[in-house]
Motif scaffolding. Structure first.
Motif, PDB file in Angstrom:
ATOM      1  N   ALA A  22       0.827  -1.199   0.000  1.00 20.95           N
ATOM      2  CA  ALA A  22       0.000   0.000   0.000  1.00 20.95           C
ATOM      3  C   ALA A  22       0.868   1.259   0.000  1.00 20.95           C
ATOM      4  O   ALA A  22       0.563   2.246  -0.682  1.00 20.95           O
ATOM      5  N   LEU A  23       1.959   1.238   0.762  1.00 21.03           N
ATOM      6  CA  LEU A  23       2.884   2.373   0.769  1.00 21.03           C
ATOM      7  C   LEU A  23       3.581   2.519  -0.583  1.00 21.03           C
ATOM      8  O   LEU A  23       3.796   3.634  -1.070  1.00 21.03           O
ATOM      9  N   ALA A  24       3.931   1.377  -1.187  1.00 21.41           N
ATOM     10  CA  ALA A  24       4.570   1.427  -2.508  1.00 21.41           C
ATOM     11  C   ALA A  24       3.611   1.996  -3.542  1.00 21.41           C
ATOM     12  O   ALA A  24       4.019   2.744  -4.444  1.00 21.41           O
ATOM     13  N   GLN A  25       2.342   1.653  -3.435  1.00 20.84           N
ATOM     14  CA  GLN A  25       1.331   2.206  -4.348  1.00 20.84           C
ATOM     15  C   GLN A  25       1.295   3.722  -4.241  1.00 20.84           C
ATOM     16  O   GLN A  25       1.260   4.435  -5.251  1.00 20.84           O
ATOM     17  N   ARG A  26       1.315   4.212  -3.022  1.00 24.07           N
ATOM     18  CA  ARG A  26       1.280   5.666  -2.819  1.00 24.07           C
ATOM     19  C   ARG A  26       2.564   6.318  -3.330  1.00 24.07           C
ATOM     20  O   ARG A  26       2.526   7.408  -3.918  1.00 24.07           O
ATOM     21  N   ALA A  27       3.704   5.638  -3.143  1.00 29.07           N
ATOM     22  CA  ALA A  27       4.973   6.183  -3.623  1.00 29.07           C
ATOM     23  C   ALA A  27       4.991   6.291  -5.145  1.00 29.07           C
ATOM     24  O   ALA A  27       5.480   7.281  -5.712  1.00 29.07           O
ATOM     25  N   GLU A  28       4.450   5.281  -5.836  1.00 24.86           N
ATOM     26  CA  GLU A  28       4.408   5.320  -7.301  1.00 24.86           C
ATOM     27  C   GLU A  28       3.522   6.468  -7.796  1.00 24.86           C
ATOM     28  O   GLU A  28       3.774   7.048  -8.851  1.00 24.86           O
ATOM     29  N   SER A  29       2.482   6.788  -7.045  1.00 23.67           N
ATOM     30  CA  SER A  29       1.566   7.854  -7.473  1.00 23.67           C
ATOM     31  C   SER A  29       2.190   9.234  -7.345  1.00 23.67           C
ATOM     32  O   SER A  29       1.658  10.201  -7.891  1.00 23.67           O
ATOM     33  N   ARG A  30       3.307   9.339  -6.605  1.00 19.03           N
ATOM     34  CA  ARG A  30       3.952  10.647  -6.416  1.00 19.03           C
ATOM     35  C   ARG A  30       5.133  10.862  -7.355  1.00 19.03           C
ATOM     36  O   ARG A  30       5.956  11.735  -7.115  1.00 19.03           O
ATOM     37  N   SER A  31       5.248  10.082  -8.403  1.00 16.10           N
ATOM     38  CA  SER A  31       6.379  10.206  -9.312  1.00 16.10           C
ATOM     39  C   SER A  31       6.429  11.600  -9.939  1.00 16.10           C
ATOM     40  O   SER A  31       5.414  12.113 -10.418  1.00 16.10           O
ATOM     41  N   PRO A  32       7.626  12.220  -9.976  1.00 11.19           N
ATOM     42  CA  PRO A  32       7.753  13.572 -10.558  1.00 11.19           C
ATOM     43  C   PRO A  32       8.037  13.553 -12.050  1.00 11.19           C
ATOM     44  O   PRO A  32       8.228  14.616 -12.651  1.00 11.19           O
ATOM     45  N   TYR A  33       8.074  12.384 -12.687  1.00 11.28           N
ATOM     46  CA  TYR A  33       8.532  12.283 -14.060  1.00 11.28           C
ATOM     47  C   TYR A  33       7.620  12.990 -15.057  1.00 11.28           C
ATOM     48  O   TYR A  33       8.074  13.430 -16.110  1.00 11.28           O
ATOM     49  N   GLU A  34       6.329  13.082 -14.775  1.00 11.72           N
ATOM     50  CA  GLU A  34       5.409  13.703 -15.733  1.00 11.72           C
ATOM     51  C   GLU A  34       5.712  15.186 -15.939  1.00 11.72           C
ATOM     52  O   GLU A  34       5.407  15.742 -16.998  1.00 11.72           O
ATOM     53  N   THR A  35       6.283  15.832 -14.932  1.00 12.52           N
ATOM     54  CA  THR A  35       6.572  17.269 -15.030  1.00 12.52           C
ATOM     55  C   THR A  35       8.054  17.561 -15.193  1.00 12.52           C
ATOM     56  O   THR A  35       8.454  18.724 -15.199  1.00 12.52           O
ATOM     57  N   ASP A  36       8.875  16.510 -15.298  1.00  9.45           N
ATOM     58  CA  ASP A  36      10.320  16.698 -15.435  1.00  9.45           C
ATOM     59  C   ASP A  36      10.714  16.455 -16.885  1.00  9.45           C
ATOM     60  O   ASP A  36      10.554  15.356 -17.417  1.00  9.45           O
ATOM     61  N   SER A  37      11.256  17.479 -17.543  1.00 11.04           N
ATOM     62  CA  SER A  37      11.595  17.373 -18.961  1.00 11.04           C
ATOM     63  C   SER A  37      12.765  16.424 -19.216  1.00 11.04           C
ATOM     64  O   SER A  37      12.973  15.988 -20.349  1.00 11.04           O
ATOM     65  N   ASP A  38      13.537  16.108 -18.192  1.00  5.93           N
ATOM     66  CA  ASP A  38      14.670  15.203 -18.360  1.00  5.93           C
ATOM     67  C   ASP A  38      14.259  13.739 -18.299  1.00  5.93           C
ATOM     68  O   ASP A  38      15.070  12.858 -18.604  1.00  5.93           O
ATOM     69  N   ALA A  39      13.036  13.453 -17.885  1.00  7.42           N
ATOM     70  CA  ALA A  39      12.505  12.094 -17.902  1.00  7.42           C
ATOM     71  C   ALA A  39      11.718  11.893 -19.185  1.00  7.42           C
ATOM     72  O   ALA A  39      11.078  12.816 -19.683  1.00  7.42           O
ATOM     73  N   THR A  40      11.781  10.701 -19.740  1.00 11.34           N
ATOM     74  CA  THR A  40      11.065  10.432 -20.977  1.00 11.34           C
ATOM     75  C   THR A  40       9.581  10.205 -20.709  1.00 11.34           C
ATOM     76  O   THR A  40       9.174   9.892 -19.583  1.00 11.34           O
ATOM     77  N   ALA A  41       8.780  10.339 -21.757  1.00 12.39           N
ATOM     78  CA  ALA A  41       7.345  10.082 -21.636  1.00 12.39           C
ATOM     79  C   ALA A  41       7.093   8.623 -21.267  1.00 12.39           C
ATOM     80  O   ALA A  41       6.149   8.305 -20.534  1.00 12.39           O
ATOM     81  N   ALA A  42       7.953   7.726 -21.772  1.00 16.42           N
ATOM     82  CA  ALA A  42       7.802   6.303 -21.462  1.00 16.42           C
ATOM     83  C   ALA A  42       8.024   6.054 -19.975  1.00 16.42           C
ATOM     84  O   ALA A  42       7.334   5.229 -19.361  1.00 16.42           O
ATOM     85  N   MET A  43       8.974   6.752 -19.374  1.00 15.12           N
ATOM     86  CA  MET A  43       9.239   6.585 -17.939  1.00 15.12           C
ATOM     87  C   MET A  43       8.053   7.059 -17.112  1.00 15.12           C
ATOM     88  O   MET A  43       7.656   6.410 -16.138  1.00 15.12           O
ATOM     89  N   ALA A  44       7.480   8.197 -17.506  1.00 13.31           N
ATOM     90  CA  ALA A  44       6.309   8.699 -16.790  1.00 13.31           C
ATOM     91  C   ALA A  44       5.146   7.731 -16.908  1.00 13.31           C
ATOM     92  O   ALA A  44       4.419   7.470 -15.941  1.00 13.31           O
ATOM     93  N   ALA A  45       4.965   7.176 -18.122  1.00 12.13           N
ATOM     94  CA  ALA A  45       3.890   6.205 -18.320  1.00 12.13           C
ATOM     95  C   ALA A  45       4.135   4.945 -17.504  1.00 12.13           C
ATOM     96  O   ALA A  45       3.199   4.361 -16.926  1.00 12.13           O
ATOM     97  N   ASP A  46       5.409   4.519 -17.441  1.00  9.65           N
ATOM     98  CA  ASP A  46       5.753   3.347 -16.631  1.00  9.65           C
ATOM     99  C   ASP A  46       5.311   3.531 -15.187  1.00  9.65           C
ATOM    100  O   ASP A  46       4.743   2.619 -14.571  1.00  9.65           O
ATOM    101  N   GLU A  47       5.601   4.701 -14.624  1.00 13.20           N
ATOM    102  CA  GLU A  47       5.272   4.945 -13.221  1.00 13.20           C
ATOM    103  C   GLU A  47       3.769   4.900 -12.988  1.00 13.20           C
ATOM    104  O   GLU A  47       3.305   4.405 -11.956  1.00 13.20           O
ATOM    105  N   ARG A  48       2.995   5.417 -13.942  1.00 13.01           N
ATOM    106  CA  ARG A  48       1.541   5.367 -13.815  1.00 13.01           C
ATOM    107  C   ARG A  48       1.056   3.918 -13.825  1.00 13.01           C
ATOM    108  O   ARG A  48       0.170   3.531 -13.051  1.00 13.01           O
ATOM    109  N   ILE A  49       1.629   3.119 -14.723  1.00 13.31           N
ATOM    110  CA  ILE A  49       1.233   1.716 -14.803  1.00 13.31           C
ATOM    111  C   ILE A  49       1.716   0.950 -13.578  1.00 13.31           C
ATOM    112  O   ILE A  49       1.009   0.068 -13.058  1.00 13.31           O
ATOM    113  N   HIS A  50       2.904   1.292 -13.083  1.00 18.11           N
ATOM    114  CA  HIS A  50       3.412   0.633 -11.870  1.00 18.11           C
ATOM    115  C   HIS A  50       2.441   0.828 -10.704  1.00 18.11           C
ATOM    116  O   HIS A  50       2.226  -0.085  -9.908  1.00 18.11           O
ATOM    117  N   GLU A  51       1.869   2.038 -10.631  1.00 15.91           N
ATOM    118  CA  GLU A  51       0.906   2.297  -9.554  1.00 15.91           C
ATOM    119  C   GLU A  51      -0.274   1.335  -9.642  1.00 15.91           C
ATOM    120  O   GLU A  51      -0.735   0.792  -8.629  1.00 15.91           O
TER     121      GLU A  51
END
Length: 362
Positions: free
Chosen positions: A95-124
């Motif tokens: 449950a804590l890991a689920q919450r941690a995945e939902s707080r990923s900063p990759y969607e707003t960070d230009s240095d992270a790829t779109a695929a990485m941001a999508a991965d984090e959403r799916i990981h959640e």
């Protein structure tokens, strides 16, 4: 697809990338630690998540290049998550890991790829699915524990504060608190016993009768009333006719006794016996209800006793609310404050009523 290293990255960029790298390493370790406590499909899923985090780790390594430096410790919450995963590996960690995945900063960070941001959403969502399995397994016990303890805390605090505010002697408040504890615990135990027994009896009445198999050989093939059985269990008319015809053709008696796949029963609600549920509810309620009585047991009187009782109950309510928040993947602080507000609200109402009754001599 990974990003390209910058020619001259800024110092702030390097610090951020190092922090991301450390977090990815820690998250991968968390999933590997959790996988060690799982078997079969859950283990494979967790190891796949660890591999995905390793891909993200490689992205930040490429960006850092020669500036990778020493590995940082990572975010405090991720380190705590890793500690819990190594020690417990329970649904609380998922449950804590689920919450941690939902707080990923990759969607707003230009240095992270779109695929990485999508991965984090799916990981959640993946972790949510794994956590849901654990929540289903413990939901009955968890519900009894939280509801029982919370009822004991709130009801007995309200009772003790209301009686105390009316101006009665200290020993009367103490006896009232103990009486409220026993009465409430017995009521909870009896209610849970009746609830579980009734649920089990309802489920038993819905289970197909094995003796019905003996009638298959004598059924009229043309009438084929066996199809009505399957239609009643949730099949469509066409599916029921086809299935019943197959049963009659093969005379496969085992098929008739097989419970319908279309009949959905929430099995976790029926786990356990009425007696065990009653004892659990009694103990959970009593463990909560004893807390507001403790100051009076140890000799405190008047307003100081009320303050101590309120503080002790407040801490317990924050704890139960935080546990609910963790398991539901929500904010533990918000859930704790919600529990606290509800409990103190009930206590305040009875306190005011106690003052009125004491003033008017009722």
């Amino acid at each position: 697809m990974t990003g390209s290293p910058r020619a001259e990255p800024r110092a702030s960029d390097i610090r951020r990338w190092r922090r991301y790298l450390a977090d990815e390493q820690l998250e991968a370790a968390v999933y590997r630690d959790l996988a060690q406590r799982r078997t079969g499909e859950e283990r494979e899923i967790l190891l796949a998540l660890a591999e995905a985090e390793a891909r993200h780790e490689q992205h930040w390594r490429l960006l850092l290049g020669d500036d990778i430096g020493r590995t940082l410790r990572g975010a405090t919450r991720t380190r705590i998550l890793g500690f819990l995963a190594r020690r417990f590996g329970s649904v609380f960690v998922l449950a804590l890991a689920q919450r941690a995945e939902s707080r990923s900063p990759y969607e707003t960070d230009s240095d992270a790829t779109a695929a990485m941001a999508a991965d984090e959403r799916i990981h959640e969502e993946v972790v949510r699915g794994l956590a849901t399995r654990g929540r289903m397994r413990l939901s009955g016990t968890f519900r009894a524990a939280v509801f029982g303890a919370n009822d004991g805390l709130v009801s007995n605090l309200a009772l003790v504060i209301g009686i105390s505010a009316s101006g009665v002697a200290n020993h009367v408040v103490l006896l009232t608190g103990i009486a409220g504890l026993l009465a409430g615990a017995l009521s909870m135990g009896a209610g849970e016993y009746v609830s579980v027994r009734s649920q089990r009896e309802l489920l038993e009445s819905s289970t197909p009768d094995p003796d019905a198999r003996s009638a298959v050989a004598d059924l009229d093939v043309d009438a084929n009333e066996l199809a009505l059985v399957y239609r009643a269990r949730g099949m469509s008319e066409e599916e029921a006719d086809t299935h019943a015809a197959e049963v009659l053709r093969t005379n496969d008696l085992a098929v008739v006794a097989d419970p319908s796949d279309h009949l959905e029963v929430d099995e976790h609600e029926s786990v356990g016996t009425g007696l065990s549920a009653a004892l659990s509810s009694f103990c959970f309620f009593a463990s909560g209800a004893i807390i507001p009585v403790l100051p009076y047991i140890f000799g405190l009187t008047g307003f100081p006793a009320l303050i101590v009782a309120a503080v002790l109950v407040g801490l317990a309510l924050l704890g139960t609310g935080a546990v609910v928040g963790i398991l539901s993947g929500a904010s533990p602080l918000k859930r704790g404050l919600r529990q606290l507000g509800i409990g103190y609200g009930a206590a305040l109402v009875t306190y005011v009523l106690g003052l009125l009754f004491g003033t008017t001599g009722v």
